[in-house]
Structures are given as C-alpha cells and as structure tokens.
Design a protein around this motif. Structure first.
Motif, short mmCIF file in Angstrom:
data_model
loop_
_atom_site.label_atom_id
_atom_site.label_comp_id
_atom_site.label_asym_id
_atom_site.label_seq_id
_atom_site.Cartn_x
_atom_site.Cartn_y
_atom_site.Cartn_z
N SER A 210 -1.77 11.25 9.53
CA SER A 210 -2.99 10.45 9.35
C SER A 210 -3.55 10.58 7.95
O SER A 210 -4.15 9.64 7.42
N ALA A 211 -3.35 11.72 7.33
CA ALA A 211 -3.81 11.93 5.96
C ALA A 211 -2.87 11.33 4.94
O ALA A 211 -3.29 10.67 3.98
N SER A 212 -1.57 11.50 5.16
CA SER A 212 -0.59 11.24 4.11
C SER A 212 -0.42 9.76 3.79
O SER A 212 0.15 9.42 2.76
N ILE A 213 -0.92 8.88 4.62
CA ILE A 213 -0.82 7.45 4.31
C ILE A 213 -1.59 7.11 3.03
O ILE A 213 -1.26 6.17 2.32
N THR A 214 -2.59 7.91 2.70
CA THR A 214 -3.36 7.73 1.46
C THR A 214 -3.45 9.04 0.70
O THR A 214 -3.14 9.12 -0.48
N HIS A 215 -3.87 10.11 1.38
CA HIS A 215 -4.17 11.39 0.77
C HIS A 215 -2.96 12.32 0.90
O HIS A 215 -2.94 13.24 1.72
N ASP A 216 -1.93 12.06 0.08
CA ASP A 216 -0.71 12.84 0.21
C ASP A 216 -0.68 14.08 -0.68
O ASP A 216 0.33 14.78 -0.75
N HIS A 217 -1.78 14.38 -1.35
CA HIS A 217 -1.90 15.66 -2.05
C HIS A 217 -1.95 16.78 -1.00
O HIS A 217 -2.52 16.61 0.08
N PRO A 218 -1.35 17.95 -1.28
CA PRO A 218 -1.36 19.04 -0.30
C PRO A 218 -2.75 19.39 0.22
O PRO A 218 -2.91 19.72 1.40
N GLU A 219 -3.77 19.33 -0.64
CA GLU A 219 -5.12 19.65 -0.19
C GLU A 219 -5.67 18.56 0.73
O GLU A 219 -6.45 18.85 1.64
N GLY A 220 -5.29 17.31 0.48
CA GLY A 220 -5.73 16.24 1.37
C GLY A 220 -5.13 16.37 2.75
O GLY A 220 -5.81 16.16 3.77
N ILE A 221 -3.86 16.72 2.80
CA ILE A 221 -3.19 16.92 4.09
C ILE A 221 -3.75 18.15 4.79
O ILE A 221 -4.04 18.13 6.00
N LYS A 222 -3.94 19.22 4.04
CA LYS A 222 -4.47 20.47 4.61
C LYS A 222 -5.85 20.26 5.23
O LYS A 222 -6.13 20.77 6.32
N ARG B 283 0.84 -1.20 0.00
CA ARG B 283 0.00 0.00 0.00
C ARG B 283 0.87 1.25 0.00
O ARG B 283 1.81 1.37 0.79
N HIS B 284 0.50 2.19 -0.88
CA HIS B 284 1.22 3.46 -0.98
C HIS B 284 0.19 4.58 -1.13
O HIS B 284 -0.93 4.36 -1.62
N PRO B 285 0.52 5.79 -0.71
CA PRO B 285 -0.38 6.92 -0.95
C PRO B 285 -0.60 7.13 -2.43
O PRO B 285 0.25 6.79 -3.26
N TYR B 286 -1.77 7.68 -2.77
CA TYR B 286 -2.13 7.76 -4.19
C TYR B 286 -2.55 9.17 -4.63
O TYR B 286 -3.29 9.35 -5.58
N GLY B 287 -2.07 10.18 -3.91
CA GLY B 287 -2.22 11.55 -4.38
C GLY B 287 -3.62 12.13 -4.26
O GLY B 287 -3.94 13.10 -4.94
N SER B 288 -4.43 11.60 -3.36
CA SER B 288 -5.82 12.04 -3.28
C SER B 288 -5.97 13.35 -2.52
O SER B 288 -5.29 13.59 -1.52
N TRP B 289 -6.90 14.19 -3.01
CA TRP B 289 -7.31 15.39 -2.27
C TRP B 289 -8.76 15.24 -1.80
O TRP B 289 -9.41 16.21 -1.43
N GLY B 290 -9.26 14.02 -1.78
CA GLY B 290 -10.64 13.78 -1.36
C GLY B 290 -10.85 14.03 0.12
O GLY B 290 -9.90 14.04 0.93
N ASN B 291 -12.12 14.21 0.50
CA ASN B 291 -12.44 14.59 1.88
C ASN B 291 -12.32 13.44 2.88
O ASN B 291 -12.54 13.63 4.07
N GLY B 292 -11.93 12.25 2.42
CA GLY B 292 -11.73 11.13 3.34
C GLY B 292 -10.66 11.38 4.37
O GLY B 292 -10.74 10.85 5.48
N SER B 293 -9.64 12.17 4.03
CA SER B 293 -8.59 12.45 5.01
C SER B 293 -9.10 13.33 6.14
O SER B 293 -8.67 13.20 7.30
#
Length: 282
Positions: free
Chosen positions: A136-148, A102-112
């Motif tokens: 907690s976000a970056s494990i999947t949502h490593d896009h800056p907006e996902g982390i933010k 499993r690797h992060p996949y660049g998501s900016w979705g609201n799941g993070s």
C-alpha cells in the motif's frame, strides 16, 4: 479504521494552526475529513475488492476517490497531487520511465502511514498485515522509511486488534522498526514541531496511543503535540480504536455526520467484511 477518520477530522483545523493545549475544542467550525481519510478509505476499498493486492487496483481506487473528492480540507500534498492528477510531471523521477503513467517517486512522507490503518483489520497474521501494508505504501512512497512507516502503523493496529498489551506493542515496534518510543507525551508536547516525514510522525503518533487512557485521550495527546496534527491523530486514532474497541459516541456521531454517503458506504463495507464490526453507534 473509523478511528483514523475520527482522528483526521478532529486534527483537521489544527494542521496549519497548531495547538499545544490538551483541552482544545474537538470540533471547531471548519472541522472536516481531509485527504488522509479519503486515502485511508481508498486503501480500504482496495482491500475489499482485490484479493491479489495489486498496484493496478490500488491505483484505480486511489485515483477514483481523489477525483470524486478532489478538494478535501488541507488538500493533497504536492508530489502526491501530481501523481494523482498529472502523473507525467513525475516521469523520470528516481529513474522512472517517461511514459505518462504513474510510478512511485521515492517519498518518505507520512502519507503512506496515514492511509495504512485498514491493513490492520483484514488479515490473520502479522506477517501478511505488514506485507500488504508495504504494498500500500510502495505504489507512491517506495523509500524505505515510507514503507516502514506504513508497516509500523498497520502492525500496531493489528497487534492492538488481537489484544496485545501496550508493552508488547511497544516492544515489537521498537525492535522491528527501530523507532524511539521512550519519549513522553509531556516532552513532545513541549518540544515537538512540524514534521511531515514518516520517521518524524509515526513514532510520535504511537507514543500518543501508548500513553493514553482511552480513545479521546489518545486523540487529544496526538493533536496537542502540534505538528501535522490531522495525520498524527489519524495514525493514533486507527491504533487506539483497535485497542480500546470503542469510539465515544459524541465523537463518532459528529464525524459520521460530516462524511459523504459514498465514504460512509466504504466504512460500513469494511465493518461487514472483517472482524472490525461496529465499534461505534450512530
């Protein structure tokens, strides 16, 4: 944190059947916790068990709870479902290794953001809260907006928990994260539409809290904006609980009755380990 689960449950039947009616029924037939609650509790379990806050333990917590509760109302989102159950399908995305892991996949979705509320309860400083929320976000949502989105949710929860006034919370979130919090609930109730991104969900959820008079009012405002109702209300509910320090018993008891014993145990463990306490009575 239980406030996030309450918001998620109340919003569950409206996610794909939006309402703009503030007076909507709180618990119509079919109301249930969704993937938002399961992953919120996975993050909570991680915080309870991993003082180093590693991706490895977080992954274990998320996958184990997903396997135990594989079909919550609403289901797991497309790419996140692949990450949980078929990680090889995402290998190579955004240059990740093709190794079956499993690797992060660049998501900016609201799941993070929807799973981040527990981060607001475990730490003594805002800086540590935001740092761990980012993990907690970056494990999947490593896009800056996902982390933010995750950091802003956790920060608002933390600030509410330590007693900051709404104007100070608004000022901090606006200056730190650049979200537009000047729109009104009335405006969003008329104009807001479905948006599954962090940048199109987190500000609206925070506005529902900022314009609320109590916990139930916050949840009603979040759900009646329309859109991704369970996630909006999940984010709002986590912040509102931290601020108002109480969840009305008619809401808390109804949600508690819908949770399996395994999920209840995590809520209670958080209440014993942190300053969270019991803000609801069953």
């Amino acid at each position: 944190m239980f406030g996030a689960i309450c918001g998620d449950t109340i919003g569950s039947t409206y996610e794909f059947d939006n309402t703009k009616d503030y007076g909507f029924e709180l618990f119509p037939k079919g109301s249930s916790y969704t993937d938002d609650s399961v992953m919120t509790l996975a993050v909570a379990k991680w915080l309870l068990t991993d003082a180093e806050h590693t991706h490895g333990v977080l992954e274990k917590c998320m996958v184990e709870l997903a396997e135990e509760y594989p079909c919550p109302v609403g289901g797991y989102g497309g790419m996140f479902r692949e990450w949980l159950f078929r990680p090889r399908a995402l290998n190579g995305r955004n240059g990740s290794p093709v190794d079956g892991k499993r690797h992060p996949y660049g998501s900016w979705g609201n799941g993070s953001a929807m799973r981040a509320s527990a981060c607001g309860w475990f730490f003594d400083t805002l800086e540590e809260t935001e740092r761990v929320a980012g993990i907690s976000a970056s494990i999947t949502h490593d896009h800056p907006e996902g982390i933010k989105g995750a950091q802003a949710t956790a920060a608002a929860t933390y600030l509410a928990r330590i007693g900051k006034k709404k104007d100070k919370i608004k000022e901090y979130i606006t200056s730190r994260y650049g979200y537009d919090l000047e729109r009104s609930y009335e405006f969003l109730n008329r104009t807001y539409e479905w948006d599954s991104s962090c940048q199109g969900t987190v500000p609206e959820a925070i506005i529902a809290f900022l314009e609320s008079d109590d916990f139930e009012d916050a949840i009603r405002k979040a759900v009646s904006m329309g859109g991704d109702s369970d996630t909006l209300a999940c984010i709002t509910g986590g912040i509102a609980e931290a601020y108002y320090k109480v969840i009305p018993n008619h809401i808390a008891a109804s949600v508690w009755s819908l949770l399996p014993e395994g999920l209840r145990e995590i809520v209670l463990a958080v209440s014993e380990k942190t300053s969270y306490g019991r803000v609801f009575s069953i």
